[in-house]
Design a protein around this motif. Sequence first.
Motif, PDB file in Angstrom:
ATOM      1  N   ARG A  92       0.849  -1.190   0.000  1.00 26.80           N
ATOM      2  CA  ARG A  92       0.000   0.000   0.000  1.00 26.80           C
ATOM      3  C   ARG A  92       0.880   1.232   0.000  1.00 26.80           C
ATOM      4  O   ARG A  92       1.999   1.200   0.513  1.00 26.80           O
ATOM      5  N   ARG A  93       0.339   2.313  -0.573  1.00 22.64           N
ATOM      6  CA  ARG A  93       1.087   3.574  -0.662  1.00 22.64           C
ATOM      7  C   ARG A  93       0.201   4.713  -0.187  1.00 22.64           C
ATOM      8  O   ARG A  93      -1.032   4.621  -0.236  1.00 22.64           O
ATOM      9  N   ASP A  94       0.850   5.797   0.217  1.00 25.82           N
ATOM     10  CA  ASP A  94       0.083   6.949   0.692  1.00 25.82           C
ATOM     11  C   ASP A  94      -0.362   7.828  -0.484  1.00 25.82           C
ATOM     12  O   ASP A  94      -0.138   7.501  -1.654  1.00 25.82           O
ATOM     13  N   ALA A  95      -0.979   8.964  -0.154  1.00 27.89           N
ATOM     14  CA  ALA A  95      -1.628   9.808  -1.171  1.00 27.89           C
ATOM     15  C   ALA A  95      -0.658  10.417  -2.187  1.00 27.89           C
ATOM     16  O   ALA A  95      -1.081  10.917  -3.225  1.00 27.89           O
ATOM     17  N   ARG A  96       0.642  10.371  -1.884  1.00 28.26           N
ATOM     18  CA  ARG A  96       1.610  10.926  -2.831  1.00 28.26           C
ATOM     19  C   ARG A  96       1.910   9.967  -3.981  1.00 28.26           C
ATOM     20  O   ARG A  96       2.743  10.251  -4.834  1.00 28.26           O
ATOM     21  N   PHE A  97       1.235   8.811  -3.948  1.00 29.08           N
ATOM     22  CA  PHE A  97       1.410   7.816  -5.013  1.00 29.08           C
ATOM     23  C   PHE A  97       0.038   7.581  -5.662  1.00 29.08           C
ATOM     24  O   PHE A  97      -0.581   6.548  -5.465  1.00 29.08           O
ATOM     25  N   PRO A  98      -0.440   8.581  -6.434  1.00 28.10           N
ATOM     26  CA  PRO A  98      -1.832   8.536  -6.886  1.00 28.10           C
ATOM     27  C   PRO A  98      -2.070   7.558  -8.037  1.00 28.10           C
ATOM     28  O   PRO A  98      -3.225   7.274  -8.354  1.00 28.10           O
ATOM     29  N   ASP A  99      -1.033   7.052  -8.673  1.00 29.36           N
ATOM     30  CA  ASP A  99      -1.220   6.235  -9.879  1.00 29.36           C
ATOM     31  C   ASP A  99      -0.288   5.019  -9.809  1.00 29.36           C
ATOM     32  O   ASP A  99       0.601   4.844 -10.638  1.00 29.36           O
ATOM     33  N   PRO A 100      -0.509   4.145  -8.802  1.00 22.78           N
ATOM     34  CA  PRO A 100       0.501   3.101  -8.533  1.00 22.78           C
ATOM     35  C   PRO A 100       0.574   1.989  -9.587  1.00 22.78           C
ATOM     36  O   PRO A 100       1.484   1.168  -9.537  1.00 22.78           O
ATOM     37  N   TYR A 101      -0.380   1.969 -10.518  1.00 20.46           N
ATOM     38  CA  TYR A 101      -0.301   0.971 -11.605  1.00 20.46           C
ATOM     39  C   TYR A 101       0.320   1.561 -12.871  1.00 20.46           C
ATOM     40  O   TYR A 101       0.392   0.886 -13.885  1.00 20.46           O
ATOM     41  N   ASN A 102       0.734   2.833 -12.778  1.00 15.87           N
ATOM     42  CA  ASN A 102       1.245   3.494 -13.979  1.00 15.87           C
ATOM     43  C   ASN A 102       2.562   2.866 -14.450  1.00 15.87           C
ATOM     44  O   ASN A 102       3.565   2.887 -13.742  1.00 15.87           O
ATOM     45  N   MET A 103       2.508   2.295 -15.651  1.00 18.80           N
ATOM     46  CA  MET A 103       3.709   1.724 -16.275  1.00 18.80           C
ATOM     47  C   MET A 103       3.931   2.451 -17.606  1.00 18.80           C
ATOM     48  O   MET A 103       4.243   1.853 -18.625  1.00 18.80           O
ATOM     49  N   GLY A 104       3.732   3.767 -17.560  1.00 14.88           N
ATOM     50  CA  GLY A 104       3.736   4.556 -18.786  1.00 14.88           C
ATOM     51  C   GLY A 104       5.099   5.053 -19.220  1.00 14.88           C
ATOM     52  O   GLY A 104       5.262   5.531 -20.336  1.00 14.88           O
ATOM     53  N   ALA A 135       8.462   8.441 -25.243  1.00 15.37           N
ATOM     54  CA  ALA A 135       7.120   7.950 -24.886  1.00 15.37           C
ATOM     55  C   ALA A 135       7.055   6.424 -24.900  1.00 15.37           C
ATOM     56  O   ALA A 135       6.019   5.850 -25.218  1.00 15.37           O
ATOM     57  N   THR A 136       8.147   5.753 -24.535  1.00 19.19           N
ATOM     58  CA  THR A 136       8.126   4.291 -24.509  1.00 19.19           C
ATOM     59  C   THR A 136       7.565   3.805 -23.173  1.00 19.19           C
ATOM     60  O   THR A 136       8.023   4.246 -22.116  1.00 19.19           O
ATOM     61  N   THR A 137       6.603   2.920 -23.232  1.00 23.52           N
ATOM     62  CA  THR A 137       5.988   2.406 -22.007  1.00 23.52           C
ATOM     63  C   THR A 137       6.523   1.008 -21.702  1.00 23.52           C
ATOM     64  O   THR A 137       7.402   0.500 -22.406  1.00 23.52           O
ATOM     65  N   TYR A 138       5.964   0.386 -20.674  1.00 29.11           N
ATOM     66  CA  TYR A 138       6.320  -0.997 -20.347  1.00 29.11           C
ATOM     67  C   TYR A 138       5.342  -1.985 -20.980  1.00 29.11           C
ATOM     68  O   TYR A 138       5.294  -3.139 -20.591  1.00 29.11           O
ATOM     69  N   GLU A 139       4.558  -1.520 -21.964  1.00 28.14           N
ATOM     70  CA  GLU A 139       3.539  -2.405 -22.520  1.00 28.14           C
ATOM     71  C   GLU A 139       4.152  -3.674 -23.109  1.00 28.14           C
ATOM     72  O   GLU A 139       3.640  -4.757 -22.895  1.00 28.14           O
ATOM     73  N   THR A 140       5.247  -3.517 -23.839  1.00 33.64           N
ATOM     74  CA  THR A 140       5.808  -4.696 -24.511  1.00 33.64           C
ATOM     75  C   THR A 140       7.208  -5.048 -24.033  1.00 33.64           C
ATOM     76  O   THR A 140       7.778  -6.039 -24.460  1.00 33.64           O
ATOM     77  N   GLN A 141       7.777  -4.233 -23.139  1.00 32.89           N
ATOM     78  CA  GLN A 141       9.145  -4.508 -22.693  1.00 32.89           C
ATOM     79  C   GLN A 141       9.247  -4.583 -21.183  1.00 32.89           C
ATOM     80  O   GLN A 141       8.784  -3.693 -20.471  1.00 32.89           O
TER      81      GLN A 141
END
Length: 474
Positions: A228-240, A457-463
Motif C-alpha cells: 500500500r502507498r500513501d496519497a503521494r502515489f496517486p497512480d501506482p499501476y502506472n507503467m507509462g 514515450a516508450t511504455t512498459y507495454e511490450t518490454q
Amino acid sequence: MSTPDSSPLHGLPSLAGLTTFAEAQKPGLSVAECVRRLKRHHYAFRRLHEIFLARLTAEPLYELKMAFSLHAHYCAEHVAALRQRVGEMREPPLGLDLVPDESLAVFFAEILAAPTTEELLAGIYEKAVPALIAALERHQRETNPLADQPSVRVMKFALLELREMAEYGAKAVTAVRKESAQGSTEWFALLDDCLAAARGLDGTGTSVSKALTRRYSAAPFTYDKIPRRDARFPDPYNMGVNAEAFIYDASQPPEPKVLMMFFKRLREIDVPEMMASIITETKGKPWGYYRDMTRQLWDEARHAMMGEVGFVSLGVVWTKVMVNFTWSLGLNSQLTTKERHGVLYFIEQGLMPKSGKRFEWETAQAAHNALSALFQDYDWADEVLHARVGRDWYVSQFESPKEAVEWGDRAWSKVLSGWRQWRDEGLTTHRNWWPDVYLDYCRAQNLAPDENVLAFATTYETQRADLQTLASSA
Ligand SMILES: [Fe+2]
Ligand SMILES: [Fe+2]
C-alpha cells in the motif's frame, strides 16, 4: 621493580580504562543470570525485527516504510551480536528459539497485530523500545564491568541504535497522532500489564499475577503482503514510462538520464516491500539468512531515499513522478517466496555486467552530476554485496548457478505485467508523465528543453525492465 601499592604506574589509567577498582569488585551477575537476561534482550530484538518487516509492505506511509527498513536492520544486527555472545557463555544448547516468558509473547503479538499505524507506532516506540532500553541499561549497571565486558560492549552498541530508534519513534508517534484520534487507552494498559506479568522485559521486577486478555492478538495474526502507498502515489499501476528504454537509448543525452535514474532509485521502494514478504514468510532459516536479507532490504530502502534526495537536488518535486508498485504487487501476490527470491536474484545478477550498474555510474559521470555519480558508485557496491547474499541464500538451493538464474527468469516471466488489464479495468491510463517532469527539471535548471528528450514515450507495454520483450498475451 615492584610498586609500593596497587596504583598503576605513572598514573596510567587502570583496568584498561574500563572501570574503577570499586566497580570491578562488585558482585555483578552470574553467568547464568547474565545469559538469562541476554536471552530476553535477544527475544525482544527478534520480535521487533519481525514486527517491522511484517508491517512494512501494507503500511502506506513512505517515510515509515523507510524507517521500518532501518530499524529492522538494526534489530537484525543486534540479534546476531546477542546470539554470538550467548554462544560464548557455556550455554549449549542455546535455546535461543524458545519464548522466555509467555506474557512477553502476548506483548509482542499484540503490537504485531495493532490495527492502526498509530497504535503500531505507539506499541513499538512508546512501549517496547523504552522497555528494552531500560532492560539493557539495568543489565549494564548491574553486571560486573570487567568480568562481563563482552556483554557490556554488545549492549553499548545496541543502546546507541535503540536510543536513535526511540528518538525517531517519539517524533513519528506525535506526527501520526495529529492525523487521527487518540489511541486505545485500554490497549496501552494491556501492554503495560503484559510487561508487569513478565516481571519487566528482563524478568527482574517483582512478581505480579495479572490475568491477560488478548485484544488484537486474540485471533491468529494474518499477514498482509499487499503493498500500500500513501496519497503521494496517486497512480501506482502506472507503467507509462519505461526508464530502462530511455537510459539505454544511446541517442539520448546523459543529463536527463540522471533524472530518470533518480526515478529508478526512488522506485526501489518496491524492493523492501517485496523482500519484507520473503523474510516474513520464510521460517526456520539460520539467523545469518535473516540478517543478510534484512541488510539488503535496508540497502534497497537507502537506494529509494537516494532517489528522493536526487529529486530534491534537481529542484523537481518527486510526487509528480508516478512511482508504481506493480512489481512488488505482482511478485507478492503471484509468486512463492522462493520464486520472489529467484526474480530478485535474476535481476541483480543481470545488473553486474557492463551494461548494468557500471553503465549507470558512467552515465552520471558523463552528465557531470557529482551527487548521482556518488549514489551510483555506492549503489553499484551494494549490488555486489547483494549478489553475494543471493549466492549464499538463493543459488545455494540449486544444482548450479545457471539453473538458479534460469529459474528466476522463468519466475519473472510468470508474473504477467497486466499492462492492458490494469488500463482496461480503469486502474490507470498509463499516463506519460515524463514530459511534465522533464519540463519541471528544465525550468529548475534553467535549461532549454531538448525535443528528442521531450518526445520520449516508450511504455512498459511490450518490454520488461530488463528490456526483454514480453509475451503479447500479457
Ligand atoms: Fe537497489
Ligand atoms: Fe540490490
